[in-house]
Motif scaffolding. Sequence first.
Motif, mmCIF file in Angstrom:
data_model
loop_
_atom_site.group_PDB
_atom_site.id
_atom_site.type_symbol
_atom_site.label_atom_id
_atom_site.label_comp_id
_atom_site.label_asym_id
_atom_site.label_seq_id
_atom_site.Cartn_x
_atom_site.Cartn_y
_atom_site.Cartn_z
ATOM 1 N N HIS A 5 25.472 -6.140 1.512
ATOM 2 C CA HIS A 5 26.831 -6.136 0.961
ATOM 3 C C HIS A 5 27.829 -6.699 1.968
ATOM 4 O O HIS A 5 28.982 -6.957 1.630
ATOM 5 N N ASP A 6 27.386 -6.914 3.224
ATOM 6 C CA ASP A 6 28.278 -7.291 4.327
ATOM 7 C C ASP A 6 28.395 -8.808 4.425
ATOM 8 O O ASP A 6 27.558 -9.479 5.027
ATOM 9 N N ASP A 7 29.461 -9.349 3.867
ATOM 10 C CA ASP A 7 29.630 -10.798 3.790
ATOM 11 C C ASP A 7 29.832 -11.442 5.157
ATOM 12 O O ASP A 7 29.698 -12.661 5.292
ATOM 13 N N SER A 8 30.155 -10.650 6.180
ATOM 14 C CA SER A 8 30.377 -11.227 7.507
ATOM 15 C C SER A 8 29.098 -11.814 8.096
ATOM 16 O O SER A 8 29.138 -12.616 9.035
ATOM 17 N N LEU A 9 27.938 -11.435 7.551
ATOM 18 C CA LEU A 9 26.659 -11.929 8.058
ATOM 19 C C LEU A 9 26.240 -13.253 7.423
ATOM 20 O O LEU A 9 25.292 -13.884 7.879
ATOM 21 N N ALA A 10 26.937 -13.670 6.388
ATOM 22 C CA ALA A 10 26.533 -14.869 5.645
ATOM 23 C C ALA A 10 26.511 -16.121 6.518
ATOM 24 O O ALA A 10 25.734 -17.044 6.274
ATOM 25 N N LYS A 11 27.354 -16.149 7.545
ATOM 26 C CA LYS A 11 27.482 -17.338 8.391
ATOM 27 C C LYS A 11 26.190 -17.708 9.117
ATOM 28 O O LYS A 11 26.026 -18.842 9.562
ATOM 29 N N PHE A 12 25.264 -16.772 9.245
ATOM 30 C CA PHE A 12 24.035 -17.023 9.986
ATOM 31 C C PHE A 12 22.963 -17.725 9.152
ATOM 32 O O PHE A 12 21.942 -18.147 9.699
ATOM 33 N N PHE A 13 23.172 -17.870 7.852
ATOM 34 C CA PHE A 13 22.111 -18.304 6.946
ATOM 35 C C PHE A 13 22.364 -19.701 6.377
ATOM 36 O O PHE A 13 23.500 -20.144 6.266
ATOM 37 N N ASP A 14 21.264 -20.359 5.985
ATOM 38 C CA ASP A 14 21.357 -21.701 5.401
ATOM 39 C C ASP A 14 22.096 -21.677 4.068
ATOM 40 O O ASP A 14 22.892 -22.564 3.770
ATOM 41 N N THR A 15 21.793 -20.674 3.259
ATOM 42 C CA THR A 15 22.294 -20.609 1.887
ATOM 43 C C THR A 15 22.895 -19.234 1.633
ATOM 44 O O THR A 15 22.343 -18.227 2.080
ATOM 45 N N ARG A 16 24.022 -19.201 0.924
ATOM 46 C CA ARG A 16 24.654 -17.937 0.543
ATOM 47 C C ARG A 16 24.663 -17.849 -0.974
ATOM 48 O O ARG A 16 25.150 -18.752 -1.653
ATOM 49 N N THR A 17 24.141 -16.754 -1.490
ATOM 50 C CA THR A 17 24.069 -16.551 -2.931
ATOM 51 C C THR A 17 24.611 -15.171 -3.272
ATOM 52 O O THR A 17 24.179 -14.178 -2.688
ATOM 53 N N ALA A 18 25.548 -15.117 -4.199
ATOM 54 C CA ALA A 18 26.063 -13.829 -4.683
ATOM 55 C C ALA A 18 25.227 -13.404 -5.883
ATOM 56 O O ALA A 18 25.082 -14.165 -6.845
ATOM 57 N N LEU A 19 24.672 -12.204 -5.826
ATOM 58 C CA LEU A 19 23.841 -11.735 -6.936
ATOM 59 C C LEU A 19 24.634 -11.714 -8.233
ATOM 60 O O LEU A 19 24.098 -12.021 -9.307
ATOM 61 N N ALA A 20 25.910 -11.398 -8.152
ATOM 62 C CA ALA A 20 26.749 -11.354 -9.352
ATOM 63 C C ALA A 20 26.851 -12.721 -10.025
ATOM 64 O O ALA A 20 27.078 -12.805 -11.243
ATOM 65 N N ASP A 21 26.671 -13.806 -9.268
ATOM 66 C CA ASP A 21 26.768 -15.154 -9.829
ATOM 67 C C ASP A 21 25.504 -15.587 -10.554
ATOM 68 O O ASP A 21 25.549 -16.496 -11.391
ATOM 69 N N ILE A 22 24.374 -14.975 -10.226
ATOM 70 C CA ILE A 22 23.117 -15.396 -10.859
ATOM 71 C C ILE A 22 22.559 -14.356 -11.813
ATOM 72 O O ILE A 22 21.643 -14.652 -12.580
ATOM 73 N N ASN A 23 23.106 -13.141 -11.757
ATOM 74 C CA ASN A 23 22.613 -12.051 -12.610
ATOM 75 C C ASN A 23 23.532 -11.882 -13.812
ATOM 76 O O ASN A 23 24.692 -11.487 -13.664
ATOM 77 N N LEU A 24 23.009 -12.170 -14.995
ATOM 78 C CA LEU A 24 23.822 -12.095 -16.209
ATOM 79 C C LEU A 24 23.916 -10.681 -16.760
ATOM 80 O O LEU A 24 24.713 -10.428 -17.663
ATOM 81 N N ALA A 25 23.123 -9.771 -16.222
ATOM 82 C CA ALA A 25 23.137 -8.395 -16.715
ATOM 83 C C ALA A 25 24.320 -7.636 -16.121
ATOM 84 O O ALA A 25 24.883 -8.017 -15.091
ATOM 85 N N ASN A 26 24.682 -6.552 -16.779
ATOM 86 C CA ASN A 26 25.629 -5.603 -16.220
ATOM 87 C C ASN A 26 24.800 -4.549 -15.507
ATOM 88 O O ASN A 26 24.236 -3.678 -16.156
ATOM 89 N N PRO A 27 24.664 -4.646 -14.157
ATOM 90 C CA PRO A 27 23.666 -3.840 -13.461
ATOM 91 C C PRO A 27 23.849 -2.345 -13.660
ATOM 92 O O PRO A 27 24.957 -1.823 -13.613
ATOM 93 N N LYS A 28 22.728 -1.683 -13.887
ATOM 94 C CA LYS A 28 22.688 -0.232 -13.940
ATOM 95 C C LYS A 28 21.843 0.243 -12.766
ATOM 96 O O LYS A 28 20.783 -0.322 -12.487
ATOM 97 N N THR A 29 22.306 1.249 -12.085
ATOM 98 C CA THR A 29 21.587 1.732 -10.917
ATOM 99 C C THR A 29 20.222 2.264 -11.322
ATOM 100 O O THR A 29 20.103 3.083 -12.209
ATOM 101 N N GLY A 30 19.194 1.780 -10.627
ATOM 102 C CA GLY A 30 17.828 2.211 -10.899
ATOM 103 C C GLY A 30 17.284 3.032 -9.753
ATOM 104 O O GLY A 30 17.953 3.241 -8.744
ATOM 105 N N PRO A 31 16.051 3.511 -9.855
ATOM 106 C CA PRO A 31 15.441 4.311 -8.795
ATOM 107 C C PRO A 31 15.453 3.553 -7.472
ATOM 108 O O PRO A 31 15.029 2.405 -7.411
ATOM 109 N N GLY A 32 15.951 4.211 -6.437
ATOM 110 C CA GLY A 32 15.991 3.582 -5.132
ATOM 111 C C GLY A 32 17.237 2.768 -4.884
ATOM 112 O O GLY A 32 17.509 2.361 -3.774
ATOM 113 N N GLU A 33 18.025 2.490 -5.911
ATOM 114 C CA GLU A 33 19.270 1.769 -5.720
ATOM 115 C C GLU A 33 20.359 2.740 -5.291
ATOM 116 O O GLU A 33 20.315 3.930 -5.609
ATOM 117 N N THR A 34 21.343 2.220 -4.600
ATOM 118 C CA THR A 34 22.463 3.044 -4.172
ATOM 119 C C THR A 34 23.636 2.836 -5.104
ATOM 120 O O THR A 34 24.047 1.712 -5.366
#
Length: 239
Positions: free
Chosen positions: A201-230
């Motif tokens: 969730h920490d966007d300050s780390l994105a600078k270290f990587f080749d590619t930055r992808t926001a899950l919200a941009d590729i996930n069309l579902a309205n996420p529901k918290t599942g087992p093991g999710e916070t």
Amino acid sequence: MAAIRIKNLAYTWPGASEPTLQIPELTVARGESVFLRGASGSGKSTLLSLLSGILPAPAETVAILDEDLSSMSVRKRDRFRAQHIGIVFQQFNLIPFLSVAANLRLAARFAHQADAETEQRTQKLIGALQLHPDLLERKAEQLSVGQQQRVAIARAFINHPELILADEPTSALDADSRDHFVRLLLSVREATGCAVVFASHDDSLAKFFDTRTALADINLANPKTGPGETSKTGETSHV
């Protein structure tokens, strides 16, 4: 050959009425480092569990190194994960009463690596991660947090995987420690040429990587918290 290829992935937790993930398409190239940004409860851990084969994905929706893990038995999927995928967990998940060397040997044993090969890789990783060789015989529970970080990286790379999946491994660290951890992880990755997907969730780390992808941009579902999710309240849901 791509490290990861997702096509029309839809995943709904058993008993849930709506999907947690609905991803039309995602490709991660061999050797690519990807920062996957997502808020707590957005489905990051669910996605990484599907990519690692810990959760079975629907048939023909997730290919890892051109292999459809859903077509494998549980045993074959576990073997594939041990041999080709390294995982860095949020809480590191070292076995506290085992020595550092035993933690690394255990990871290698799951992949059926020869003892001599494991020893050689252990020495290389310990050197690259600037860990003193004397620490190999120390129990994991006796290590500092910084030392545990490095051992967790070594364990993820011990089987020379083609893909590393990291699930919020810096969430409990301060800013300097977070940056140092990511630099160490990616320095080993550069030496091996594997692909990395680093979920946080920490966007300050994105600078270290080749590619930055926001899950919200590729996930069309309205996420529901599942087992093991916070969840957004910071509590862990166990459905």
